[in-house]
Motif scaffolding. Structure first.
Motif, PDB file in Angstrom:
ATOM      1  N   GLY A 170      45.265   9.960  -5.838  1.00 24.14           N
ATOM      2  CA  GLY A 170      44.266   9.555  -4.865  1.00 24.14           C
ATOM      3  C   GLY A 170      42.946   9.152  -5.479  1.00 24.14           C
ATOM      4  N   SER A 171      42.815   9.238  -6.802  1.00 28.07           N
ATOM      5  CA  SER A 171      41.589   8.838  -7.486  1.00 28.07           C
ATOM      6  C   SER A 171      41.858   7.575  -8.278  1.00 28.07           C
ATOM      7  N   THR A 172      40.913   6.648  -8.269  1.00 27.18           N
ATOM      8  CA  THR A 172      41.112   5.390  -8.983  1.00 27.18           C
ATOM      9  C   THR A 172      40.248   5.274 -10.226  1.00 27.18           C
ATOM     10  N   LEU A 173      39.305   6.180 -10.422  1.00 27.39           N
ATOM     11  CA  LEU A 173      38.379   6.080 -11.548  1.00 27.39           C
ATOM     12  C   LEU A 173      38.674   7.168 -12.565  1.00 27.39           C
ATOM     13  N   VAL A 174      38.865   6.773 -13.822  1.00 29.65           N
ATOM     14  CA  VAL A 174      38.981   7.743 -14.917  1.00 29.65           C
ATOM     15  C   VAL A 174      37.930   7.412 -15.967  1.00 29.65           C
ATOM     16  N   LEU A 175      37.460   8.442 -16.635  1.00 31.01           N
ATOM     17  CA  LEU A 175      36.467   8.300 -17.692  1.00 31.01           C
ATOM     18  C   LEU A 175      37.165   8.465 -19.029  1.00 31.01           C
ATOM     19  N   TYR A 176      36.843   7.585 -19.978  1.00 28.21           N
ATOM     20  CA  TYR A 176      37.472   7.667 -21.298  1.00 28.21           C
ATOM     21  C   TYR A 176      36.426   7.431 -22.366  1.00 28.21           C
ATOM     22  N   ASP A 177      36.414   8.321 -23.358  1.00 28.77           N
ATOM     23  CA  ASP A 177      35.503   8.148 -24.482  1.00 28.77           C
ATOM     24  C   ASP A 177      36.137   8.781 -25.712  1.00 28.77           C
ATOM     25  N   GLY A 209      40.360  11.055 -28.441  1.00 35.95           N
ATOM     26  CA  GLY A 209      39.888  10.476 -27.196  1.00 35.95           C
ATOM     27  C   GLY A 209      40.218  11.382 -26.030  1.00 35.95           C
ATOM     28  N   LEU A 210      39.290  11.486 -25.083  1.00 36.61           N
ATOM     29  CA  LEU A 210      39.425  12.395 -23.950  1.00 36.61           C
ATOM     30  C   LEU A 210      39.416  11.605 -22.651  1.00 36.61           C
ATOM     31  N   ILE A 211      40.388  11.882 -21.801  1.00 30.96           N
ATOM     32  CA  ILE A 211      40.462  11.288 -20.465  1.00 30.96           C
ATOM     33  C   ILE A 211      40.020  12.345 -19.459  1.00 30.96           C
ATOM     34  N   CYS A 212      39.052  11.989 -18.615  1.00 34.35           N
ATOM     35  CA  CYS A 212      38.530  12.908 -17.606  1.00 34.35           C
ATOM     36  C   CYS A 212      38.552  12.240 -16.244  1.00 34.35           C
ATOM     37  N   THR A 213      38.502  13.071 -15.211  1.00 37.59           N
ATOM     38  CA  THR A 213      38.329  12.551 -13.862  1.00 37.59           C
ATOM     39  C   THR A 213      36.876  12.108 -13.689  1.00 37.59           C
ATOM     40  N   ALA A 214      36.589  11.522 -12.532  1.00 43.05           N
ATOM     41  CA  ALA A 214      35.234  11.027 -12.271  1.00 43.05           C
ATOM     42  C   ALA A 214      34.205  12.146 -12.270  1.00 43.05           C
ATOM     43  N   THR A 215      34.634  13.392 -12.045  1.00 41.42           N
ATOM     44  CA  THR A 215      33.709  14.529 -12.041  1.00 41.42           C
ATOM     45  C   THR A 215      33.661  15.257 -13.378  1.00 41.42           C
ATOM     46  N   PHE A 224      43.799  10.706 -33.146  1.00 40.26           N
ATOM     47  CA  PHE A 224      44.098   9.526 -33.946  1.00 40.26           C
ATOM     48  C   PHE A 224      43.605   9.747 -35.370  1.00 40.26           C
ATOM     49  N   PRO A 225      44.125   8.959 -36.329  1.00 39.83           N
ATOM     50  CA  PRO A 225      43.587   9.025 -37.690  1.00 39.83           C
ATOM     51  C   PRO A 225      42.101   8.715 -37.714  1.00 39.83           C
ATOM     52  N   GLY A 226      41.412   9.229 -38.713  1.00 41.97           N
ATOM     53  CA  GLY A 226      39.965   9.149 -38.739  1.00 41.97           C
ATOM     54  C   GLY A 226      39.397   7.766 -38.905  1.00 41.97           C
ATOM     55  N   ASN A 227      40.204   6.799 -39.359  1.00 42.43           N
ATOM     56  CA  ASN A 227      39.687   5.442 -39.537  1.00 42.43           C
ATOM     57  C   ASN A 227      40.027   4.534 -38.352  1.00 42.43           C
ATOM     58  N   THR A 228      40.445   5.119 -37.233  1.00 41.68           N
ATOM     59  CA  THR A 228      40.774   4.339 -36.041  1.00 41.68           C
ATOM     60  C   THR A 228      39.484   3.918 -35.340  1.00 41.68           C
TER      61      THR A 228
END
Length: 579
Positions: A170-177, A209-215, A224-228
């Motif tokens: 039911g959520s359409t927004l994900v945060l990725y960094d 990399g971390l995927i989070c909900t909008a909240t 990932f390898p360190g040179n990615t």
């Protein structure tokens, strides 16, 4: 019968054994004995007997305390982990590993350390908390913890899928960094040198990399390898959401270094995904040249201006102007130019000194290069170097062109305005701060993902995943404990009342009052999350036995303080019930 203390003027009170009786419809009393000569402990024993209790010689003669262990923080984190679903995450593990996995998760929150140090925390002989006794893992070996870590690596896809179904439906927004953390040694196959977010350019690192909900609730993590480089990780995450989690359509929110134009064209568009990101500085300059100077008069009271561009077909561009940011960038540029010119003046003075003057175009250029590299102001200065002199002047036109863009940033999105208006698009991009907070907690403040003591790539990945699950538990605890923390309980309301989402977020009036008084509404002191755990830890888990049956162990927990009682009330837990 009862014992009554009767005041006796300036003398000690008289202790009398009395009985009451009814006569002619009235209640009367008479004294049976004067007990004033008896010791206080005997009198207290008689009072207990008269109330129907059992008098004992002394508490020390009945109960002997074998161990007294910090317990309150264990009860709080363990109860919240179970409430967050940790038991179901580990339900498919071998039965002997299930309590170990739960113990490792809780230990990462209360006392983050290596697996060997965690083993010492759990073991009965060296335990520094009640965690090992409560979960019955006080006799585990270090190899058992590593076996549990190996199982966690295999179970990561299933656990992440469970979390995605729970939080992304039911959520359409994900945060990725993306972030990095450095390693010591060269044995791990994931360790490589790359762009370090921690300034550790001399050490190899890993990237995750971390995927989070909008909240800001964490859902998945990938190592990932360190040179990615940042954009190269997007395809793997898109594939994870679509293939592993079965989510067909989603809106990705990522920074401009993550969701580049190339990554949007090559990954997101072919997958039918939408995005919210921002433009780089050269792209903003190109947009300004296309639409003419973006003067402050073009912006409304919200400091928003929505545009389209032929260079970004099918996208909406929201130009944001932050006056405070413009002022800060102008100040910083002026200071850097002044610092650069001050250092250049020293070099110029060295070329003019009488004794051993600096000579040679190459020698002068080397010194100038170090200064320019330090402050990155070469684009604003016109340099003239000869064998015997150095001179410079400012490029006023280049400075003016850059100043015209001060305080401007541009949000790019493919989501239609009917689904996400301009203000909501800006707010969605700014919500990436939730991921930054997660990184701050995982890396430094609370969970301390490093030092990473594993060389095996599989165990490094499962270690990072364990830290993510620990932050998931902490995130839920923070949400409930906000009234006791310095966290702003009314941040969403304060943000909603802002005239423009472009403006800097400010703390609510209630949060400012907490900052000033350092106390909650009920007068109890406020805490950070870490100091609150330390306060809870003073609630002790006492293992005792009686002289009549030394083999029968009796567990007694100390009475909670007002702060501890409030924390357990907010968490909905009973510290005495941890089984």
């Amino acid at each position: 019968m009862y014992i009554e203390s009767v005041p006796n003027r300036d003398s000690p009170p008289a202790i009398l054994l009395r009985e009451s009786y009814r006569e002619d419809g009235k209640v009367r009393k008479r004294t049976l004995a004067n007990l004033s000569c008896l010791p206080t402990e005997v009198i207290e024993g008689l009072k207990l007997l008269l109330r129907g209790g059992v008098a004992v010689p002394s508490a020390e003669a009945v109960f002997s305390v074998e161990r007294s262990l910090p317990h309150g923080h264990v009860a709080a984190v363990l109860g919240c982990a179970r409430g967050a679903g940790a038991a179901s995450w580990f339900a498919s593990a071998p039965k002997e590993l299930q309590p170990l996995l739960l113990a490792m998760l809780v230990a990462r929150v209360i006392v983050p350390a290596s697996k060997l140090a965690t083993h010492r925390v759990l073991h009965d002989d060296t335990a520094s908390s009640s965690l090992g006794r409560v979960l019955g893992v006080g006799q585990c070996s270090a190899d058992d913890l590593y076996r549990a870590l190996d199982w966690l690596h295999e179970a990561q896809p299933a656990i992440e899928r469970r979390l995605a179904r729970q939080h992304l439906v039911g959520s359409t927004l994900v945060l990725y960094d993306l972030t990095s953390t450095w390693l010591t040694g060269r044995c791990c196959e994931l360790a490589a040198r790359g762009h370090s977010r921690d300034g550790k350019r001399d050490d190899p690192q890993i990237v995750f990399g971390l995927i989070c909900t909008a909240t800001g609730c964490p859902v998945a993590v990938e190592v990932f390898p360190g040179n990615t480089v940042d954009p190269a990780t997007v395809a793997a995450q898109v594939s994870k959401l679509r293939e592993r989690f079965g989510i067909e359509h989603i809106v990705w929110a990522g920074d401009r270094g993550m969701l580049t134009s190339a990554r949007i064209e090559q990954v997101l568009k072919p997958q039918g995904m939408d995005w919210v990101s921002s433009l780089r500085a050269p792209q903003i300059a190109q947009l300004a040249a296309e639409h003419g100077p973006l003067q402050p008069s073009l912006f409304d009271e919200r400091n928003l201006l929505e545009l389209t561009s032929e260079h970004f077909p099918g996208e909406r561009l929201v130009v944001c102007r932050n006056p405070l940011l413009a002022e800060e960038r102008a100040r910083k540029r002026g200071e850097l130019l002044a610092a650069t010119e001050a250092d250049l003046a020293k070099i110029a003075a060295a070329t003019r000194r009488e004794r051993q003057p600096l000579r040679g175009e190459q020698a002068i250029a080397l010194r100038v290069g170090r200064v320019i590299e330090r402050f990155h102001m070469a684009k604003h200065l016109e340099l003239s170097i000869t064998d015997t002199s150095l001179s410079w002047q400012r490029r006023q036109e280049a400075i003016a062109q850059e100043a015209a863009l001060d305080g401007l940033y541009v949000i790019r999105t493919s989501v239609p305005a009917a689904q996400l208006d301009a203000a909501a698009a800006v707010a969605a991009y700014k919500s990436l701060s939730h991921v930054e907070r997660a990184f701050r907690s995982i890396k430094t403040v609370d969970l301390h993902v490093r030092p990473v003591f594993h060389y095996n790539a599989q165990r490094v990945r499962s270690h990072v995943f364990l830290c993510m699950l620990a932050y998931y538990v902490e995130w839920h605890m923070r949400a409930r404990l906000k009234p006791m923390l310095f966290d702003d309980e009314h941040l969403d309301e304060a943000s909603a009342s802002r005239a423009s989402p472009v403006l800097k977020a400010v703390r609510s009036e209630q949060a400012k009052a907490k900052d000033a008084s350092k106390t909650a509404d009920d007068g109890l002191p406020l805490h950070s999350f870490r100091t609150l755990l330390q306060d809870l830890a003073t609630l002790a888990y006492n293992v005792t036995h009686t002289a009549l049956n030394p083999e029968a162990k009796i567990v007694l927990t100390t009475r909670p303080t007002p702060v501890q009682a409030k924390a357990f009330e907010l968490l909905g837990l009973n510290p005495a019930c941890t089984q």
